[in-house]
Enzyme design. Structure first.
Site, mmCIF file in Angstrom:
data_model
loop_
_atom_site.group_PDB
_atom_site.id
_atom_site.type_symbol
_atom_site.label_atom_id
_atom_site.label_comp_id
_atom_site.label_asym_id
_atom_site.label_seq_id
_atom_site.Cartn_x
_atom_site.Cartn_y
_atom_site.Cartn_z
ATOM 1 N N HIS A 1 5.234 6.101 -9.179
ATOM 2 C CA HIS A 1 4.473 5.636 -10.334
ATOM 3 C C HIS A 1 4.624 6.570 -11.535
ATOM 4 O O HIS A 1 4.150 6.258 -12.626
ATOM 5 C CB HIS A 1 2.982 5.511 -9.987
ATOM 6 C CG HIS A 1 2.675 4.375 -9.059
ATOM 7 N ND1 HIS A 1 2.454 4.565 -7.715
ATOM 8 C CD2 HIS A 1 2.564 3.046 -9.270
ATOM 9 C CE1 HIS A 1 2.207 3.389 -7.145
ATOM 10 N NE2 HIS A 1 2.267 2.453 -8.065
ATOM 11 N N ARG B 1 -1.943 1.485 -15.096
ATOM 12 C CA ARG B 1 -2.446 2.288 -13.981
ATOM 13 C C ARG B 1 -2.360 3.782 -14.295
ATOM 14 O O ARG B 1 -3.158 4.568 -13.794
ATOM 15 C CB ARG B 1 -1.676 1.953 -12.700
ATOM 16 C CG ARG B 1 -1.951 0.535 -12.205
ATOM 17 C CD ARG B 1 -1.519 0.346 -10.770
ATOM 18 N NE ARG B 1 -0.094 0.062 -10.664
ATOM 19 C CZ ARG B 1 0.515 -0.249 -9.507
ATOM 20 N NH1 ARG B 1 -0.173 -0.291 -8.383
ATOM 21 N NH2 ARG B 1 1.810 -0.505 -9.481
ATOM 22 N N ASP C 1 0.997 -8.645 -3.767
ATOM 23 C CA ASP C 1 0.444 -7.307 -3.539
ATOM 24 C C ASP C 1 -0.788 -7.155 -4.426
ATOM 25 O O ASP C 1 -0.681 -7.101 -5.652
ATOM 26 C CB ASP C 1 1.492 -6.253 -3.888
ATOM 27 C CG ASP C 1 1.033 -4.842 -3.559
ATOM 28 O OD1 ASP C 1 -0.154 -4.659 -3.234
ATOM 29 O OD2 ASP C 1 1.861 -3.921 -3.647
ATOM 30 N N GLU D 1 -1.377 -9.226 0.492
ATOM 31 C CA GLU D 1 -1.321 -7.827 0.906
ATOM 32 C C GLU D 1 -2.397 -6.974 0.251
ATOM 33 O O GLU D 1 -2.629 -7.074 -0.953
ATOM 34 C CB GLU D 1 0.067 -7.255 0.552
ATOM 35 C CG GLU D 1 0.224 -5.783 0.884
ATOM 36 C CD GLU D 1 1.647 -5.304 0.690
ATOM 37 O OE1 GLU D 1 1.824 -4.172 0.207
ATOM 38 O OE2 GLU D 1 2.593 -6.064 1.018
ATOM 39 N N GLU E 1 -1.168 0.265 3.844
ATOM 40 C CA GLU E 1 -0.450 1.215 2.989
ATOM 41 C C GLU E 1 -1.262 2.484 2.751
ATOM 42 O O GLU E 1 -0.715 3.587 2.731
ATOM 43 C CB GLU E 1 -0.116 0.529 1.662
ATOM 44 C CG GLU E 1 0.441 1.426 0.584
ATOM 45 C CD GLU E 1 0.667 0.679 -0.715
ATOM 46 O OE1 GLU E 1 0.725 1.330 -1.767
ATOM 47 O OE2 GLU E 1 0.795 -0.569 -0.687
ATOM 48 N N ASP F 1 2.577 3.905 5.394
ATOM 49 C CA ASP F 1 3.579 4.672 4.645
ATOM 50 C C ASP F 1 3.808 5.957 5.423
ATOM 51 O O ASP F 1 2.872 6.743 5.630
ATOM 52 C CB ASP F 1 3.081 4.977 3.232
ATOM 53 C CG ASP F 1 4.154 5.606 2.366
ATOM 54 O OD1 ASP F 1 4.681 6.676 2.756
ATOM 55 O OD2 ASP F 1 4.462 5.063 1.301
ATOM 56 N N HIS G 1 5.280 0.615 4.413
ATOM 57 C CA HIS G 1 5.312 0.641 2.960
ATOM 58 C C HIS G 1 6.572 1.376 2.510
ATOM 59 O O HIS G 1 6.994 2.348 3.127
ATOM 60 C CB HIS G 1 4.059 1.347 2.433
ATOM 61 C CG HIS G 1 4.034 1.512 0.950
ATOM 62 N ND1 HIS G 1 4.118 2.744 0.343
ATOM 63 C CD2 HIS G 1 3.942 0.603 -0.047
ATOM 64 C CE1 HIS G 1 4.061 2.593 -0.976
ATOM 65 N NE2 HIS G 1 3.966 1.307 -1.233
ATOM 66 N N GLU H 1 10.813 -2.844 3.496
ATOM 67 C CA GLU H 1 10.495 -3.028 2.075
ATOM 68 C C GLU H 1 11.398 -2.163 1.209
ATOM 69 O O GLU H 1 11.680 -1.010 1.543
ATOM 70 C CB GLU H 1 9.033 -2.659 1.800
ATOM 71 C CG GLU H 1 8.654 -2.771 0.329
ATOM 72 C CD GLU H 1 7.214 -2.389 0.034
ATOM 73 O OE1 GLU H 1 6.708 -2.790 -1.040
ATOM 74 O OE2 GLU H 1 6.599 -1.694 0.861
#
Length: 392
Positions: A22, A48, A214, A240, A268, A291, A318, A338
């Site tokens: 991110h 975010r 998601d 999800e 996740e 994850d 994840h 993924e």
């Protein structure tokens, strides 16, 4: 076979992409009005990053053996996690055998239980565990998947997470997972926009391509149930992480209330065998999504996967690049993986943890064969500036 003992543990921080995916510049699809638990506050709705999703940065853990061999791994956690690794966790590794990963994990987890159990501390622990597996693979001159029992299939197949499943289909992926853009605070209009976006994407990709949503912990049970039933009309494969990861009761009820044939997935942001035991025993979901860089590392993921396998629940980790690939290819109850589309416009395949790792494999036409390089098969990019904020 006798292995050299662990000599030294080091923790670094790096900014700009990497495992903290991110941590991107402006204009990236991953930060464009995506529904979150903070969407109830208008000032934190558009981005975010505005509420701090990228404040920590990437943690890099190196473990050096007495013969100079270095294993490493990357995860999230940044400087606070680096402090935990250097000042607390390192004591359980230095002087120990690299093969004692079960004992080392146990000591790291229970020594931090009074302030850990989930979140940042388990992220740090996970990074150490992954670096330990990388080191073990290098010392044995074997890939991690071989240490885990070997491949159960010759190649991995992927779905893609991005804002453009239509482009992912053209790139050969088996499905596309879209971020939900509007949360409950945006009311009926937001719900209609969510369904309209899904309907438009279904029209673009046709009937046979998987589409998933998601929801990133942003919904309440009522909204999630309504969304699931409306989305079912457009062939949604799964919904999800609709609720807070602490709301096991909500997930239980969502799974009961979801349309027949639609999967409920989560995990996740769950951690350790005990957290996933709750999800599984309460029948909260059809697929768990740990994850490996956050749930406790490979050592713990083995246990989590076994719990799920005994209950007939799939484990689709994840997106965590090579760290999950080496696990997925060894497990029958992990039939696909993924891939996060990290190009800003989601229009091309780029390495997921770019620019931090060299030789990071990426799928071609939605598929990937792992080579036999030792450990996780990647190296740190020397062009990325690492900062070691603490020593011990």
């Amino acid at each position: 076979m006798t292995f050299p003992l662990i000599k030294h543990v080091r923790a670094f921080v790096v900014r700009g992409g990497g495992a903290d995916y991110h941590d991107q510049g402006s204009g990236h699809w991953i930060d464009d009005h995506i529904a979150t638990p903070m969407s109830r506050y208008p000032e934190y709705r558009q981005s975010r990053q505005s509420f701090g999703i990228n404040v920590l940065g990437t943690l890099v853990v190196e473990i050096e053996a007495a013969d100079g061999t270095v294993g490493f791994a990357v995860t999230t956690g940044g400087e606070p996690a680096a402090y935990i690794v250097e000042k607390h966790l390192a004591r359980f590794l230095e002087g120990a055998s690299v093969t004692d990963y079960e004992k080392i994990w146990d000591q790291m987890y229970f020594s931090t239980q009074f302030y850990g159990r989930k979140g940042l501390v388990v992220n740090a622990l996970s990074g150490v565990d992954l670096a330990l597996w990388d080191l073990l693979g290098k010392l044995r001159k074997e890939p991690v998947y071989q240490l885990l029992g070997g491949k159960v299939r010759e190649e991995l197949q992927f779905y893609a997470t991005s804002s453009r499943p239509d482009l992912s289909k053209k790139l050969g992926f088996i499905g596309g997972k879209m971020p939900l853009h509007h949360g409950p605070a945006e009311g009926e209009e937001g719900l209609k926009k969510n369904i309209a976006e899904l309907a438009e994407m279904r029209e673009r990709v046709g009937d046979d391509f998987w589409l998933m949503l998601d929801c990133w912990m942003s919904l309440d049970l009522n909204y999630a149930t309504r969304l699931a039933h409306e989305a079912h009309k457009h062939g949604l494969k799964w919904i999800e992480e609709a609720l807070s990861p602490d709301d096991y009761w909500g997930y239980r009820d969502l799974k009961k209330n979801a349309p027949k044939g639609m999967l409920v997935t989560t995990g996740e942001h769950e951690a350790t065998r005990w957290g996933f035991r709750m999800l599984l025993e309460m029948d909260c979901c059809d697929i768990i999504q740990p994850d490996v860089g956050w749930c406790g590392g490979i050592t713990e993921l083995i246990k989590i996967s076994a719990l799920a396998d005994a209950r007939g629940v799939m484990v689709i980790p994840h997106g965590s690049s090579v760290y999950s690939y080496h696990f997925v290819i060894t497990r029958h109850n992990s039939p696909f993986a993924e891939f996060l589309m990290m190009a800003p416009d989601a229009d091309k395949v780029v390495p997921m943890f770019n620019p931090l790792l060299l030789d990071e494999p990426v799928p071609v036409n939605g598929r990937l064969k792992l080579d036999d390089k030792p450990g996780f098969g990647v190296q740190l990019n020397p062009a990325c500036k690492l900062h070691r904020p603490y020593t011990h």
